[in-house]
Write a protein that holds these residues in place. Structure first.
Motif, PDB file in Angstrom:
ATOM      1  N   LYS A  18       0.850  -0.939   0.137  1.00  0.00           N
ATOM      2  CA  LYS A  18       0.151   0.110  -0.284  1.00  0.00           C
ATOM      3  C   LYS A  18       0.763   1.890   0.235  1.00  0.00           C
ATOM      4  CE  LYS A  18      -3.612  -2.033   2.770  1.00  0.00           C
ATOM      5  NZ  LYS A  18      -4.471  -2.141   3.869  1.00  0.00           N
ATOM      6  N   ARG A  19       2.448   1.090   0.190  1.00  0.00           N
ATOM      7  CA  ARG A  19       2.981   2.422   0.588  1.00  0.00           C
ATOM      8  C   ARG A  19       3.336   2.015  -0.723  1.00  0.00           C
ATOM      9  NH1 ARG A  19       4.716  -0.698   4.971  1.00  0.00           N
ATOM     10  NH2 ARG A  19       3.835  -0.251   6.791  1.00  0.00           N
ATOM     11  N   HIS A  20       4.022   1.062  -1.434  1.00  0.00           N
ATOM     12  CA  HIS A  20       5.265   0.798  -2.443  1.00  0.00           C
ATOM     13  C   HIS A  20       4.209  -0.022  -3.285  1.00  0.00           C
ATOM     14  CE1 HIS A  20       8.263   1.354  -5.209  1.00  0.00           C
ATOM     15  NE2 HIS A  20       8.959   2.000  -4.142  1.00  0.00           N
ATOM     16  N   PRO A  21       3.846   0.344  -3.969  1.00  0.00           N
ATOM     17  CA  PRO A  21       2.684  -0.623  -4.889  1.00  0.00           C
ATOM     18  C   PRO A  21       3.666  -1.535  -5.821  1.00  0.00           C
ATOM     19  CG  PRO A  21       2.960   1.371  -6.382  1.00  0.00           C
ATOM     20  CD  PRO A  21       3.421   1.553  -4.841  1.00  0.00           C
ATOM     21  N   PHE A  22       4.970  -1.947  -6.101  1.00  0.00           N
ATOM     22  CA  PHE A  22       5.945  -2.501  -6.262  1.00  0.00           C
ATOM     23  C   PHE A  22       7.233  -3.219  -5.174  1.00  0.00           C
ATOM     24  CE2 PHE A  22       5.397   1.193  -8.969  1.00  0.00           C
ATOM     25  CZ  PHE A  22       5.019   0.760  -9.892  1.00  0.00           C
ATOM     26  N   GLY A  23       6.578  -2.843  -3.882  1.00  0.00           N
ATOM     27  CA  GLY A  23       7.236  -3.837  -3.147  1.00  0.00           C
ATOM     28  C   GLY A  23       9.003  -2.835  -2.849  1.00  0.00           C
ATOM     29  N   MET A  24       9.244  -2.553  -2.897  1.00  0.00           N
ATOM     30  CA  MET A  24      10.722  -1.861  -3.096  1.00  0.00           C
ATOM     31  C   MET A  24      10.974  -0.478  -1.539  1.00  0.00           C
ATOM     32  SD  MET A  24      11.550  -3.139  -5.341  1.00  0.00           S
ATOM     33  CE  MET A  24      13.239  -2.941  -5.192  1.00  0.00           C
ATOM     34  N   LEU A  25      11.858  -0.607  -1.579  1.00  0.00           N
ATOM     35  CA  LEU A  25      12.689   0.356  -0.107  1.00  0.00           C
ATOM     36  C   LEU A  25      13.217   1.739  -0.345  1.00  0.00           C
ATOM     37  CD1 LEU A  25      13.340  -3.209   1.575  1.00  0.00           C
ATOM     38  CD2 LEU A  25      11.098  -1.798   1.982  1.00  0.00           C
ATOM     39  N   PRO A  26      13.250   2.938  -0.105  1.00  0.00           N
ATOM     40  CA  PRO A  26      12.254   2.630   1.014  1.00  0.00           C
ATOM     41  C   PRO A  26      10.918   3.465   1.321  1.00  0.00           C
ATOM     42  CG  PRO A  26      13.472   4.596   1.075  1.00  0.00           C
ATOM     43  CD  PRO A  26      14.317   3.752   0.000  1.00  0.00           C
ATOM     44  N   ALA A  27       9.904   3.505   1.540  1.00  0.00           N
ATOM     45  CA  ALA A  27       8.744   4.466   1.556  1.00  0.00           C
ATOM     46  C   ALA A  27       8.753   5.630   2.453  1.00  0.00           C
ATOM     47  CB  ALA A  27       6.975   3.834   1.290  1.00  0.00           C
ATOM     48  N   ASN A  59       3.386  13.888   7.125  1.00  0.00           N
ATOM     49  CA  ASN A  59       2.226  14.367   7.588  1.00  0.00           C
ATOM     50  C   ASN A  59       0.668  14.191   6.246  1.00  0.00           C
ATOM     51  OD1 ASN A  59       2.502  16.122   9.498  1.00  0.00           O
ATOM     52  ND2 ASN A  59       2.958  17.366   8.247  1.00  0.00           N
ATOM     53  N   GLY A  60       1.161  12.597   6.397  1.00  0.00           N
ATOM     54  CA  GLY A  60      -0.054  11.694   5.654  1.00  0.00           C
ATOM     55  C   GLY A  60       0.448  11.698   4.250  1.00  0.00           C
ATOM     56  N   PHE A  61       1.154  12.434   3.612  1.00  0.00           N
ATOM     57  CA  PHE A  61       1.318  12.023   1.895  1.00  0.00           C
ATOM     58  C   PHE A  61       2.493  11.404   2.002  1.00  0.00           C
ATOM     59  CE2 PHE A  61       4.103  13.743  -1.632  1.00  0.00           C
ATOM     60  CZ  PHE A  61       3.300  14.212  -2.010  1.00  0.00           C
ATOM     61  N   MET A  62       2.494  10.308   0.730  1.00  0.00           N
ATOM     62  CA  MET A  62       2.755   9.040   1.219  1.00  0.00           C
ATOM     63  C   MET A  62       4.004   9.713  -0.549  1.00  0.00           C
ATOM     64  SD  MET A  62       3.802   6.527   2.354  1.00  0.00           S
ATOM     65  CE  MET A  62       2.958   5.829   3.623  1.00  0.00           C
ATOM     66  N   ILE A  63       5.318   8.867  -0.471  1.00  0.00           N
ATOM     67  CA  ILE A  63       6.310   9.135  -1.333  1.00  0.00           C
ATOM     68  C   ILE A  63       6.940   7.621  -1.326  1.00  0.00           C
ATOM     69  CG2 ILE A  63       7.594  10.523  -2.345  1.00  0.00           C
ATOM     70  CD1 ILE A  63       7.687  12.549  -0.388  1.00  0.00           C
ATOM     71  N   TYR A  64       6.837   6.897  -2.508  1.00  0.00           N
ATOM     72  CA  TYR A  64       8.090   6.362  -2.949  1.00  0.00           C
ATOM     73  C   TYR A  64       8.704   6.376  -4.050  1.00  0.00           C
ATOM     74  CZ  TYR A  64       4.580   4.855  -6.858  1.00  0.00           C
ATOM     75  OH  TYR A  64       3.516   4.680  -7.642  1.00  0.00           O
ATOM     76  N   GLU A  65       9.863   6.103  -4.275  1.00  0.00           N
ATOM     77  CA  GLU A  65      11.087   6.237  -4.902  1.00  0.00           C
ATOM     78  C   GLU A  65      12.021   7.174  -4.202  1.00  0.00           C
ATOM     79  OE1 GLU A  65      11.791   4.222  -8.547  1.00  0.00           O
ATOM     80  OE2 GLU A  65      10.424   3.030  -6.783  1.00  0.00           O
ATOM     81  N   THR A  66      13.028   6.458  -4.183  1.00  0.00           N
ATOM     82  CA  THR A  66      14.224   7.646  -3.608  1.00  0.00           C
ATOM     83  C   THR A  66      14.599   8.805  -4.141  1.00  0.00           C
ATOM     84  OG1 THR A  66      15.628   5.069  -3.505  1.00  0.00           O
ATOM     85  CG2 THR A  66      16.843   7.948  -2.230  1.00  0.00           C
TER      86      THR A  66
END
Length: 211
Positions: A48-57, A61-68
């Motif tokens: 739910k945080r990272h749809p590609f299952g990678m790290l990190p997420a 303040n409730g704003f979610m980002i993935y990809e470094t």
């Protein structure tokens, strides 16, 4: 302003780069360990945080980002303190180029092609020396390209201030140096070797060395 949350293990190259950025910006943060060995990065909660299952997420303040890279840029923009990304267009472009070279050409051969099979060989499998030698050639080519992009004689990759490019390259070179191939490679890359040695005194580097 709430504390950001970093989802990822400290031993991850990309998670470490994010932690270093937060330390450079003097931002207090929380970290949620995601254990890759237990496949926690593929669990529904993390997907739910990272749809590609990678790290990190990363969450703030409730704003979610993935990809470094976007996480690093967000940290630089969202929090006060010394800017990490250079203001000068040429230096900023070089930083972005180096980030792209790391992601596209350096990370996989160095970490998965050299470091992982050397330090964590698979039980019952013979180490593929030819594959490691090929990965070493590819990784060295990428690092040599980064050397050519460095804006010497500045102490950091693209200037007098540390940048996101430094923060992402250091965790990669840290793991590379552990291997025999890496030690030999750095002997042929004097600019990166000198940069790597000098940056060790940085608090963000010392505080995030994987255990």
């Amino acid at each position: 302003m709430g504390k950001p949350i970093v989802y990822g293990p400290s031993y991850s190259v990309y998670t470490r780069a994010v932690l270093m950025a937060l330390i450079e910006k003097k931002v207090a943060y929380d970290q949620v360990h995601i254990e890759m060995d237990n496949e926690e990065h593929h669990a529904p909660e993390h997907l739910k945080r990272h749809p590609f299952g990678m790290l990190p997420a990363f969450e703030h303040n409730g704003f979610m980002i993935y990809e470094t890279v976007p996480i690093l840029i967000y940290i630089d923009d969202a929090f006060p303190g010394t800017r990490l990304m250079p203001g000068d267009i040429h230096r900023r472009t070089r930083a972005l180029q180096i980030l792209s070279v790391i992601n596209s050409y350096a990370y996989r051969p160095i970490i998965w092609g050299i470091f992982a099979p050397r330090i964590f060989p698979r039980p019952g499998r013979i180490v593929d020396e030819a594959a490691i030698a090929e990965a070493a050639k590819t990784g060295e080519h990428a690092l040599r390209a980064i050397e050519e992009l460095m804006m010497t004689p500045d102490p950091f990759l693209v200037g007098r201030q540390i940048s996101p490019a430094d923060l992402l390259l250091e965790p990669v070179v840290h793991y590379l140096e552990i291997t025999a191939e890496g030690k030999a490679m750095l002997g042929r890359l004097p600019k990166i070797a000198a940069w790597h040695a000098a940056i060790q005194a940085r608090p963000s580097v010392k505080e995030t060395v994987p255990q």
